[in-house]
Design an enzyme around this catalytic site. Structure first.
Site, PDB file in Angstrom:
ATOM      1  N   CYS A   1       0.864  -1.186   0.000  1.00 43.62           N
ATOM      2  CA  CYS A   1       0.000   0.000   0.000  1.00 43.62           C
ATOM      3  C   CYS A   1       0.895   1.229   0.000  1.00 43.62           C
ATOM      4  CB  CYS A   1      -0.896  -0.008   1.239  1.00 43.62           C
ATOM      5  SG  CYS A   1      -1.751   1.554   1.505  1.00 43.62           S
TER       6      CYS A   1
ATOM      7  N   GLY B   1     -14.644   7.554  -7.031  1.00 43.76           N
ATOM      8  CA  GLY B   1     -13.393   7.935  -7.696  1.00 43.76           C
ATOM      9  C   GLY B   1     -12.149   7.638  -6.870  1.00 43.76           C
TER      10      GLY B   1
ATOM     11  N   HIS C   1      -3.503   1.129   8.656  1.00 42.86           N
ATOM     12  CA  HIS C   1      -4.191   0.931   7.386  1.00 42.86           C
ATOM     13  C   HIS C   1      -5.674   0.618   7.574  1.00 42.86           C
ATOM     14  CE1 HIS C   1      -4.559  -0.136   3.121  1.00 42.86           C
ATOM     15  NE2 HIS C   1      -5.467  -0.989   3.562  1.00 42.86           N
TER      16      HIS C   1
ATOM     17  N   HIS D   1      -8.021   8.323   3.134  1.00 39.08           N
ATOM     18  CA  HIS D   1      -7.358   9.626   3.146  1.00 39.08           C
ATOM     19  C   HIS D   1      -8.376  10.726   2.947  1.00 39.08           C
ATOM     20  CE1 HIS D   1      -7.308   8.052  -0.980  1.00 39.08           C
ATOM     21  NE2 HIS D   1      -7.448   9.300  -1.392  1.00 39.08           N
TER      22      HIS D   1
ATOM     23  N   CYS E   1       0.691   3.376   3.181  1.00 36.41           N
ATOM     24  CA  CYS E   1       1.413   2.744   4.302  1.00 36.41           C
ATOM     25  C   CYS E   1       2.901   3.008   4.153  1.00 36.41           C
ATOM     26  CB  CYS E   1       1.143   1.245   4.352  1.00 36.41           C
ATOM     27  SG  CYS E   1      -0.447   0.797   5.075  1.00 36.41           S
TER      28      CYS E   1
ATOM     29  N   HIS F   1      -8.653  14.581   1.572  1.00 34.15           N
ATOM     30  CA  HIS F   1      -8.027  15.669   0.819  1.00 34.15           C
ATOM     31  C   HIS F   1      -8.404  16.987   1.501  1.00 34.15           C
ATOM     32  CE1 HIS F   1      -7.418  13.324  -3.071  1.00 34.15           C
ATOM     33  NE2 HIS F   1      -8.341  12.585  -2.487  1.00 34.15           N
TER      34      HIS F   1
ATOM     35  N   ASP G   1      -0.176  16.425  -1.759  1.00 33.18           N
ATOM     36  CA  ASP G   1      -0.531  15.551  -2.875  1.00 33.18           C
ATOM     37  C   ASP G   1       0.498  15.721  -3.987  1.00 33.18           C
ATOM     38  OD1 ASP G   1      -3.488  14.146  -3.819  1.00 33.18           O
ATOM     39  OD2 ASP G   1      -2.005  14.574  -5.378  1.00 33.18           O
TER      40      ASP G   1
ATOM     41  N   HIS H   1      -6.237   3.344   0.795  1.00 35.49           N
ATOM     42  CA  HIS H   1      -5.874   3.597   2.191  1.00 35.49           C
ATOM     43  C   HIS H   1      -6.610   4.899   2.504  1.00 35.49           C
ATOM     44  CE1 HIS H   1      -2.586   3.787   5.519  1.00 35.49           C
ATOM     45  NE2 HIS H   1      -3.408   4.821   5.724  1.00 35.49           N
TER      46      HIS H   1
ATOM     47  N   ASN I   1     -12.849  10.220  -0.951  1.00 33.13           N
ATOM     48  CA  ASN I   1     -13.482   9.426  -2.003  1.00 33.13           C
ATOM     49  C   ASN I   1     -13.598   7.991  -1.515  1.00 33.13           C
ATOM     50  OD1 ASN I   1     -13.565  11.621  -3.802  1.00 33.13           O
ATOM     51  ND2 ASN I   1     -11.445  11.271  -4.385  1.00 33.13           N
TER      52      ASN I   1
HETATM   53  P1  5GP Z   1      -8.124   9.363  -4.458  1.00 33.98           P
HETATM   54  O1  5GP Z   1      -8.479   9.487  -5.912  1.00 33.98           O
HETATM   55  O2  5GP Z   1      -7.824   7.939  -4.075  1.00 33.98           O
HETATM   56  O3  5GP Z   1      -9.084  10.044  -3.531  1.00 33.98           O
HETATM   57  O4  5GP Z   1      -6.796  10.214  -4.290  1.00 33.98           O
HETATM   58  C1  5GP Z   1      -5.510   9.696  -4.343  1.00 33.98           C
HETATM   59  C2  5GP Z   1      -4.574  10.887  -4.354  1.00 33.98           C
HETATM   60  O5  5GP Z   1      -3.278  10.422  -4.012  1.00 33.98           O
HETATM   61  C3  5GP Z   1      -4.462  11.574  -5.709  1.00 33.98           C
HETATM   62  O6  5GP Z   1      -4.828  12.945  -5.576  1.00 33.98           O
HETATM   63  C4  5GP Z   1      -2.985  11.388  -6.084  1.00 33.98           C
HETATM   64  O7  5GP Z   1      -2.447  12.508  -6.753  1.00 33.98           O
HETATM   65  C5  5GP Z   1      -2.319  11.133  -4.748  1.00 33.98           C
HETATM   66  N1  5GP Z   1      -1.152  10.279  -4.797  1.00 33.98           N
HETATM   67  C6  5GP Z   1      -1.059   9.063  -5.412  1.00 33.98           C
HETATM   68  N2  5GP Z   1       0.174   8.550  -5.234  1.00 33.98           N
HETATM   69  C7  5GP Z   1       0.862   9.432  -4.474  1.00 33.98           C
HETATM   70  C8  5GP Z   1       2.212   9.455  -3.960  1.00 33.98           C
HETATM   71  O8  5GP Z   1       3.016   8.539  -4.152  1.00 33.98           O
HETATM   72  N3  5GP Z   1       2.563  10.542  -3.226  1.00 33.98           N
HETATM   73  C9  5GP Z   1       1.718  11.586  -2.986  1.00 33.98           C
HETATM   74  N4  5GP Z   1       2.165  12.603  -2.261  1.00 33.98           N
HETATM   75  N5  5GP Z   1       0.438  11.597  -3.463  1.00 33.98           N
HETATM   76  C10 5GP Z   1       0.024  10.546  -4.192  1.00 33.98           C
HETATM   77 ZN    ZN Z   2      -2.184   1.393   3.686  1.00 37.75          ZN
END
Ligand code: 5GP
Ligand code: ZN
Length: 114
Positions: free
Chosen positions: A3, A92, A45, A99, A6, A101, A29, A97, A86
């Site tokens: 993950c 989306g 996690h 999170h 993680c 925003h 991000d 994991h 999300n």
């Molecule tokens: P989700 O679409 O799952 O709500 O958002 C995932 C977010 O994680 C996206 O905005 C993407 O840009 C961000 N993201 C994905 N991989 C990484 C990473 O390795 N490092 C950072 N800092 N952000 C990431």
């Molecule tokens: Zn995780």
């Protein structure tokens, strides 16, 4: 577990961390969609909101305390911001994991966009 968040929480891969305590970490991000775009995660996690149960409630409290503190540090506490999580395919979600925003630094616009 394979993950990416993680790994960020464990410092196995680098990220721009803006907040950390025992239970929570927050980092910028990698692909920001607003001047301030920070992700706040529990270190433990859990895949998404849909997987939450009583044992996670302490983490959720810490996450929202962190969000307030980060907003002050980033100078968006007065101008305002949006907090999004999300969940699943139609939500989306790309990283499974949990999170949150934090989006701010300019008007974030309407709630839903297609
Ligand atoms: P989700 O679409 O799952 O709500 O958002 C995932 C977010 O994680 C996206 O905005 C993407 O840009 C961000 N993201 C994905 N991989 C990484 C990473 O390795 N490092 C950072 N800092 N952000 C990431
Ligand atoms: Zn995780």
């Amino acid at each position: 577990m394979d993950c990416i968040f993680c790994k960020i929480a464990n410092k196995e891969i680098p990220s721009d961390i803006v907040f950390e305590n025992e239970r929570v970490v927050a980092f910028r991000d990698i692909n920001p969609v607003a001047p301030v775009h920070i992700l706040v995660i529990p270190k433990a996690h859990v895949a998404s909101v849909q997987e939450l149960d009583e044992k996670h409630y302490g983490d959720l409290t810490e996450i929202f305390k962190a969000i307030k503190e980060i907003a002050v540090k980033e100078g968006i506490d007065k101008s305002g911001y949006r907090v999004i999580t999300n969940c699943g395919k139609d939500g989306g979600q790309e990283v499974f994991h949990l999170h949150f925003h934090i989006l701010g630094g300019e008007s974030i616009g309407k709630l839903r966009c297609k």
